[in-house]
Design a protein around this motif. Sequence first.
Motif, mmCIF file in Angstrom:
data_model
loop_
_atom_site.group_PDB
_atom_site.id
_atom_site.type_symbol
_atom_site.label_atom_id
_atom_site.label_comp_id
_atom_site.label_asym_id
_atom_site.label_seq_id
_atom_site.Cartn_x
_atom_site.Cartn_y
_atom_site.Cartn_z
ATOM 1 N N ILE A 1 85.593 -95.620 106.026
ATOM 2 C CA ILE A 1 85.913 -94.737 107.152
ATOM 3 C C ILE A 1 86.140 -95.545 108.430
ATOM 4 C CG2 ILE A 1 83.500 -94.220 107.742
ATOM 5 C CD1 ILE A 1 84.507 -91.263 108.044
ATOM 6 N N PRO B 1 91.401 -88.218 105.420
ATOM 7 C CA PRO B 1 92.312 -87.593 104.459
ATOM 8 C C PRO B 1 92.853 -86.241 104.916
ATOM 9 C CG PRO B 1 90.046 -87.380 103.712
ATOM 10 C CD PRO B 1 90.009 -88.223 104.955
ATOM 11 N N LEU C 1 96.895 -82.001 106.223
ATOM 12 C CA LEU C 1 96.540 -80.586 106.296
ATOM 13 C C LEU C 1 96.373 -80.131 107.750
ATOM 14 C CD1 LEU C 1 96.204 -78.369 104.295
ATOM 15 C CD2 LEU C 1 93.763 -78.867 104.144
ATOM 16 N N ARG C 2 95.851 -81.031 108.577
ATOM 17 C CA ARG C 2 95.704 -80.720 110.008
ATOM 18 C C ARG C 2 97.057 -80.425 110.613
ATOM 19 N NH1 ARG C 2 92.324 -85.451 110.840
ATOM 20 N NH2 ARG C 2 94.050 -86.419 111.915
#
Lengths: 406, 301
Positions: free
Chosen positions: B217, B266, B270-271
């Motif tokens: 991350i 990830p 979608l955002r």
Amino acid sequence: MAHFDENARPFSHKWLNERLAIDTLKRVLSTEYWIPKNINFLWAMGMVLAATFGLLLISGIFLLMYYQPNTQLAFDSVNYTIMSEVGYGWLWRHIHGVGASVVFLIIYIHMFTGIYYGSYKKGRELIWLSGMLLFVLFSAEAFSGYMLPWGQMSYWAGMVITNLFSGGSLHANGLVEWIRGDYVPGQAFLNRFFMLHVLLVPLAIIGVIVLHFGTLRIPHVNNQDGEEIDFEEAAELYKAGKVKESKVIPFNPVFLSKDVFVMGVYFILFFYLVFYHFEFAMDPVNFDPADPLKTPTHIYPEWYFLWSYEVLRPFPTDPGLVAFGFAQVIFFLLPFLDRSPNVAPASRRGAFKFWFWALLIDMIVLTFMGKLPPEGIWSTIGLIAALTFIGLWIALPIITAKEKKL
Amino acid sequence: MKELKILGIVTVFTLILYWGVEPFAHSQMHKHVEGDDFKYADLPALKVKGNAQNGQALAAACVGCHSIKTQGMAAPMDAVTSAQTYGVNPPDLSNIGALLDEKFLAHFLLDPAKVTKSKHFAMPPSAGSEQDAADIVAYFKSIAPKDVSPKEAYVTACGRCHANRYDHWTQIGDVPKTKSNIKTGVDLDALEFKKKVGIYQNKLADYMGKLPPDLSIIIRARSEKFLETFIEDPQSQLPGTAMPRVGLTKEGYEKVKAYLEKTGDPSKPLREETGPKVLLFFVIFTFLAFLWKKSMWKGHH
Ligand code: HEM
């Protein structure tokens, strides 16, 4: 003995009225809760806060279904499970993170509105005090929540803030260990902050919100001119159909329609931040897992705590703690330190006008300095701003006592 | 109108506040490093042209330590044994021609420690002359696959040192799918694999002075600017660090970044898909609320 009509259909209007007095409730709490007409959108901030708290509560409940309060698992339960395995988990998390940051912006706007219009005086002291209680509770909620992902900032901010309880040269290390449940932040620490964040503090917040609303009911909200309104008379006028002449409007539906409009504008901004600009609310340093062996180069609290952190930092340990304690309680005393009889916008209150803007700007300067490394010119500016902060509060009773009655 | 004036004041103060605690504070807290866009300007341009055929013969020496899998050449040792020998597993060389900068690679073969700017680098100088180096580079370019996936780029450039647990990547490869004994719940194969990773990591930590961090991350823990300038030249951001300069090209770096984004952020696609819909909903909501307010306040002023 109350009268119950045996023929009333269960859950019919009559049936409910006899048991819950819904008509009276509706009247007292909404359709005949009178709001002055002469107010601007800043008076919608209270409902915006309530709505934001609602968003925090709902998104928090979703996060709680997957969060693991365990020092080994917490980081990945948030950053992996919630962010990539749970459907729309990222959305809940970003709503929660952005909400936690933005709620403080609105709280500060709401507080400074109150200060500007003198809405803490003459019968409104308890509104202010319960509001300050909410501020403290929200601070506790934000801090405890910040511990939960168990990242580098969680760990080190937890270390630094709990250390404050040693009381400088009092060396009350026993107290610090009691708070932590350990010598250093660890499993016991995480577990208790988890409990505080998801149970005790939210419970208290809900209770105090109810209290805050209760304290509003009798004095009513203030208005743009600080005008003292005879609410009964104005209400009669309104009910007689003279809505234009009356100085008040009912909360529901007239004021509510404006609240909802302001909320809509706010939600557009809010969700813009959630989708396109959430980084400001989620510090990068907290995406490194907690590492007790590696102190981050810069340790700083979230932005909304920076001003009070900066009242602590420029001084040597002991005076610093005293100044910090001062900053924490002084806003509670505002209704008693302001000795002027006037309830009016700051712009009409002579010296208080300058006091208001000086306080606002000084707190912004403190906020800037609280994040910067305490070196060279920054620590000098920080020291001056901290002294100014204390000076302003000492000056307040003096300048307000001299204020002429309007 | 008065309300707009108030809104203006609130907005100005909010923006000033934001500027102070975000862009301004960060510009003061972090060292400013100018990248050079993966041009490696400190290394002189090559004076000779390489010949892939000569290079192929010279590259035979590389297989004493590395594998070149696409050419059917296996590594002489497995990852753990390599780490026990060198401190780290030499990467497979199949796609280095596609990922690493040509000039960098040639100079690297002549003097690995100096060019990677690490105090010690387990690989000895592996080209006798600039001509040899250029030939070897030409060979690796000739065998480079046209398309390298983000994960392959990561494995070649970073994977020997950095795990990525969100993608089940360890320094010795992907975590294998294993089965546990139904009666006891014990999964010996998984334990076996864990042990191998453990031995590898201990050796790696001895070699590097510390265990390189997992990068699952990292894309959210560091700014884009930091990652770019750090990977281009680790010394620029962390002077004295053991991490070598790996010599990625700009495209190679973009691939590595795409991989880090996939494991660390990830939700991005979608955002971008959901955002406009949610905003549109609230625009409509606000418009309706505005109409409601207008009708409610009719005759009140
Ligand atoms: C964080 C949760 C809070 C919520 C949900 C909340 C909610 C509300 C609501 C709905 C109102 C009435 C509408 C308005 O005037 O905006 C109100 C008024 C007020 N609140 Fe709050 N509030 C909160 C925090 C605070 C804080 C931190 C303070 C300051 C210490 C505060 C001080 C006041 C004052 C003085 C008023 C009266 C304003 C007037 O009379 O004009 N509140 N609050």
